[in-house]
Design a protein around this motif. Structure first.
Motif, PDB file in Angstrom:
ATOM      1  N   UNK A  68       0.831  -1.200   0.023  1.00 43.89           N
ATOM      2  CA  UNK A  68      -0.029   0.058   0.103  1.00 43.89           C
ATOM      3  C   UNK A  68       0.861   1.461   0.086  1.00 43.89           C
ATOM      4  N   UNK A  69       0.662   1.992  -1.035  1.00 42.27           N
ATOM      5  CA  UNK A  69       1.436   3.369  -0.705  1.00 42.27           C
ATOM      6  C   UNK A  69       0.833   4.502   0.164  1.00 42.27           C
ATOM      7  N   UNK A  70       1.638   5.365   0.762  1.00 39.91           N
ATOM      8  CA  UNK A  70       1.375   6.471   1.618  1.00 39.91           C
ATOM      9  C   UNK A  70       2.095   7.520   1.374  1.00 39.91           C
ATOM     10  N   UNK A  71       1.447   8.675   0.949  1.00 37.27           N
ATOM     11  CA  UNK A  71       2.336   9.964   0.615  1.00 37.27           C
ATOM     12  C   UNK A  71       2.843  10.711   1.694  1.00 37.27           C
ATOM     13  N   UNK A  72       2.091  10.244   3.007  1.00 37.50           N
ATOM     14  CA  UNK A  72       2.449  10.846   4.239  1.00 37.50           C
ATOM     15  C   UNK A  72       3.755  10.360   4.811  1.00 37.50           C
ATOM     16  N   UNK A  73       4.293   9.386   4.527  1.00 38.49           N
ATOM     17  CA  UNK A  73       5.504   8.790   4.842  1.00 38.49           C
ATOM     18  C   UNK A  73       6.648   9.245   3.988  1.00 38.49           C
ATOM     19  N   UNK A  74       7.931   9.374   4.763  1.00 38.69           N
ATOM     20  CA  UNK A  74       9.037   9.772   4.037  1.00 38.69           C
ATOM     21  C   UNK A  74       9.582   8.606   3.015  1.00 38.69           C
ATOM     22  N   UNK A  75      10.442   9.009   2.335  1.00 35.69           N
ATOM     23  CA  UNK A  75      10.970   8.204   1.139  1.00 35.69           C
ATOM     24  C   UNK A  75      11.336   6.845   2.008  1.00 35.69           C
ATOM     25  N   UNK A  76      12.195   6.893   3.051  1.00 33.99           N
ATOM     26  CA  UNK A  76      13.040   5.759   3.561  1.00 33.99           C
ATOM     27  C   UNK A  76      11.956   4.992   4.829  1.00 33.99           C
ATOM     28  N   UNK A  77      10.891   5.615   4.903  1.00 31.17           N
ATOM     29  CA  UNK A  77       9.822   5.115   6.109  1.00 31.17           C
ATOM     30  C   UNK A  77       9.024   4.001   5.521  1.00 31.17           C
ATOM     31  N   UNK A  78       8.696   3.017   6.291  1.00 31.11           N
ATOM     32  CA  UNK A  78       8.073   1.771   5.904  1.00 31.11           C
ATOM     33  C   UNK A  78       7.425   1.230   6.953  1.00 31.11           C
ATOM     34  N   UNK A  79       6.429   0.478   6.962  1.00 29.09           N
ATOM     35  CA  UNK A  79       5.738  -0.181   8.116  1.00 29.09           C
ATOM     36  C   UNK A  79       5.103  -1.407   7.644  1.00 29.09           C
ATOM     37  N   UNK A  80       5.198  -2.592   8.364  1.00 27.71           N
ATOM     38  CA  UNK A  80       4.681  -3.906   8.309  1.00 27.71           C
ATOM     39  C   UNK A  80       3.426  -4.249   9.068  1.00 27.71           C
ATOM     40  N   UNK A  81       2.497  -4.626   8.406  1.00 24.00           N
ATOM     41  CA  UNK A  81       1.271  -4.898   9.169  1.00 24.00           C
ATOM     42  C   UNK A  81       0.847  -6.411   9.345  1.00 24.00           C
ATOM     43  N   UNK A  82       0.352  -6.933  10.308  1.00 23.08           N
ATOM     44  CA  UNK A  82      -0.053  -8.283  10.463  1.00 23.08           C
ATOM     45  C   UNK A  82      -1.330  -8.512   9.490  1.00 23.08           C
ATOM     46  N   UNK A  83      -1.724  -9.827   9.810  1.00 23.98           N
ATOM     47  CA  UNK A  83      -3.173  -9.942   9.221  1.00 23.98           C
ATOM     48  C   UNK A  83      -4.296  -9.299   9.774  1.00 23.98           C
ATOM     49  N   UNK A  84      -4.169  -8.659  11.098  1.00 20.78           N
ATOM     50  CA  UNK A  84      -5.158  -7.987  11.606  1.00 20.78           C
ATOM     51  C   UNK A  84      -5.220  -6.527  11.429  1.00 20.78           C
ATOM     52  N   UNK A  85      -4.062  -6.130  10.779  1.00 16.21           N
ATOM     53  CA  UNK A  85      -3.678  -4.715  10.509  1.00 16.21           C
ATOM     54  C   UNK A  85      -2.958  -3.962  11.370  1.00 16.21           C
ATOM     55  N   UNK A  86      -2.391  -4.767  12.324  1.00 17.52           N
ATOM     56  CA  UNK A  86      -1.690  -4.122  13.293  1.00 17.52           C
ATOM     57  C   UNK A  86      -0.226  -3.909  13.133  1.00 17.52           C
ATOM     58  N   UNK A  87       0.456  -2.915  13.592  1.00 20.74           N
ATOM     59  CA  UNK A  87       1.936  -2.625  13.043  1.00 20.74           C
ATOM     60  C   UNK A  87       2.740  -3.807  13.855  1.00 20.74           C
ATOM     61  N   UNK A  88       3.644  -4.524  12.864  1.00 19.30           N
ATOM     62  CA  UNK A  88       4.550  -5.350  13.419  1.00 19.30           C
ATOM     63  C   UNK A  88       5.819  -4.600  13.994  1.00 19.30           C
ATOM     64  N   UNK A  89       6.121  -4.730  15.160  1.00 15.66           N
ATOM     65  CA  UNK A  89       7.294  -4.035  15.512  1.00 15.66           C
ATOM     66  C   UNK A  89       8.572  -4.711  15.421  1.00 15.66           C
ATOM     67  N   UNK A  90       9.738  -4.105  14.531  1.00 14.81           N
ATOM     68  CA  UNK A  90      10.601  -4.520  14.083  1.00 14.81           C
ATOM     69  C   UNK A  90      11.947  -4.515  14.942  1.00 14.81           C
TER      70      UNK A  90
END
Length: 518
Positions: free
Chosen positions: A495-517
């Motif tokens: 999924x693309x999101x223009x509110x993120x910086x170029x080097x920002x990214x997020x992983x989500x699990x099957x419930x839509x919750x962010x996965x802590x790296x």
């Protein structure tokens, strides 16, 4: 004129955008855990009575005591206090106030010490949310808002909105509402009630009475600081107050929210239920898909551009807001400087009215327009400003523009000002100025993904990325996203999101919750 409402749900609450002819004019964030919203009714305790301020401080559970001035007590405060005391003492009072004996009204110029005492329980309603270092502001003039009417307990009058100008219609509404209103209740008839049938008005009135009765039942077992009546959420209140024939679209991206709003529309305007739509596009977020994110970034900031090349500078201080109008690189097609000033000032007046509403700016606003020599031109700009602000639901006052080009505006402030940070910290250096190799972001993503898929055996993983990185993984007949599928035997949704910086990214699990790296 076309109105559209877009409601995007997040873990912290709902983002609500109101568009008029595709232009963003209102933006709200409704915190899921917010308390002390305008319209909420609490059982408070008088903590301090200050005769010098002719006011009292009330404990309703906020970190700072709420403020209640004598002028906000309501003429029938003695009746409200007697009823509240009786309910708390388990007296058999009717929840509909039937047979309740009203107390004498208080003097408009009286003293608060004659009405309230320290430690006294009191029923209060929030009229102004906590702002900055100040606690909520309260009123004892309790009211329950519906779509067509506002119910006022411990009153008897029927008042008609001043915006309903037809004498015949005012008389009709007054007669109808007076015949159906309950004993010891007053009614304020809203503008949208014009030309409505008695069935619609009576049903709305009955719903308000039911809400009041539910609150009184809760009051019987309530403790100090308890919320007795909860105002509906921001999205529902916007629809209640503004829904009309001009609304073309209501779009939500959460299924539970869709069902809730659908039910609400069926109750207040069944004919409008068809304009509600569910956004389930997995490729782009709601605000991205409809271009709202881009409008938010361009509208909130210190500098706001005007169509002709001029711009506004908006500064905020503790005491007031200052808006400076500049001509910028405005083309000089006009014959003289006065004509240029008039055209830029007209554009500025329209944008200022929009910005006040969009940012929910309140208090004192001073606008420094470009100087105009002729008084007639200043009056013309003043009329443009007034015309543009007619759609604003907050109370406001606009003074004439002075010979120095200054316009003074006061606007009611009941909530903290809306602000969105538009200056972004460099995603590569985090504002330090020390740049690392940004190309390494893809390696970081690949390493984290491999760890999640092979070491943690995650399933249903999705990723949110800046559009540049999103395009990098989607390009080609056999894209890098497809190669991941061949490698891990699982599909990774992007999924693309223009509110993120170029080097920002997020992983989500099957419930839509962010996965802590790690």
């Amino acid at each position: 004129m076309s109105n559209e409402l877009y409601i995007s749900s997040t873990q912290k609450g709902e983002r609500i955008a109101l568009l008029q002819d595709k232009r963003l004019i209102e933006y709200h964030f409704d915190n899921a855990e917010s308390h002390f919203a305008v319209g909420d009714i609490y059982l408070g305790t008088v903590k301090k009575v200050v005769s010098g301020l002719n006011a009292a401080f009330i404990d309703i559970g906020y970190e700072k005591d709420a403020f209640l001035h004598y002028h906000d007590l309501s003429p029938n405060i003695k009746s409200l206090n007697a009823y509240t005391k009786g309910i708390l003492n388990k007296k058999p009072f009717s929840t509909k106030l039937k047979g309740f004996r009203m107390q004498p009204q208080i003097d408009k110029l009286g003293k608060i010490t004659d009405v309230l005492t320290k430690g006294q329980p009191i029923l209060v309603q929030v009229v102004k949310e906590p702002i900055s270092s100040k606690g909520p502001r309260l009123s004892c003039d309790i009211s329950i808002a519906g779509r067509y009417v506002v119910l006022v307990p411990f009153a008897n009058a029927v008042n008609i909105s001043k915006k309903i100008t037809s004498k015949q219609e005012r008389q009709r509404l007054h007669k109808l509402l007076y015949s159906v209103k309950p004993e010891n209740f007053g009614v304020i008839v809203r503008t949208v009630a014009e030309n409505k049938d008695i069935q619609d008005l009576q049903r709305d009135l009955e719903e308000c009475v039911e809400k009041w009765e539910a609150g009184i039942r809760a009051l019987k077992s309530a403790k100090s600081r308890d919320r007795i009546v909860t105002e509906m959420d921001r999205a529902a209140s916007l629809l209640r107050d503004m829904l009309n024939d001009d609304f073309d679209n209501i779009v939500v991206d959460d299924k539970d929210n869709f069902d809730k709003i659908s039910s609400f529309l069926q109750s207040i305007a069944p004919e409008k239920a068809k304009i509600l739509k569910y956004h389930n596009n997995t490729k782009s977020k709601l605000y991205e898909h409809y271009g709202i994110e881009k409008q938010l970034k361009s509208c909130f900031g210190k500098s706001v551009s005007l169509p002709s090349g001029g711009y506004l500078i908006i500064e905020h201080t503790e005491a007031l807001h200052v808006i400076d109008v500049n001509s910028g690189n405005k083309s000089t097609k006009e014959d003289d400087q006065e004509a240029t000033a008039i055209n830029v000032n007209k554009e500025a007046a329209k944008e200022i009215a929009r910005q006040l509403r969009l940012r929910d700016m309140g208090g004192i606003v001073v606008v420094d327009f470009i100087d105009m020599k002729k008084a007639q031109n200043r009056r013309e700009i003043n009329e443009v400003l007034k015309a543009e602000m007619k759609g604003d639901r907050s109370k406001y006052t606009i003074l004439p523009i002075t010979k120095f080009g200054l316009a003074q505006i006061t606007r009611q402030r009941v909530r903290p000002e809306m602000n969105i940070i538009t200056k972004e910290k460099c995603p590569t250096c985090s504002g330090t100025g020390n740049i690392q190799a940004s190309i390494a972001v893809t390696d970081t993503i690949e390493n984290n993904l491999e760890h999640l898929m092979e070491k943690q055996n995650e399933s249903g993983v999705s990723m949110i990325l800046h559009p540049f990185i999103y395009a990098y993984y989607k390009e080609g007949l056999v894209s890098r996203q497809m190669k991941w599928f061949f490698k891990y035997k699982k599909w990774i949704k992007l999924t693309k999101d223009t509110s993120l910086g170029v080097t920002d990214f997020h992983f989500l699990n099957s419930h839509g919750e962010e996965i802590e790296l790690a």
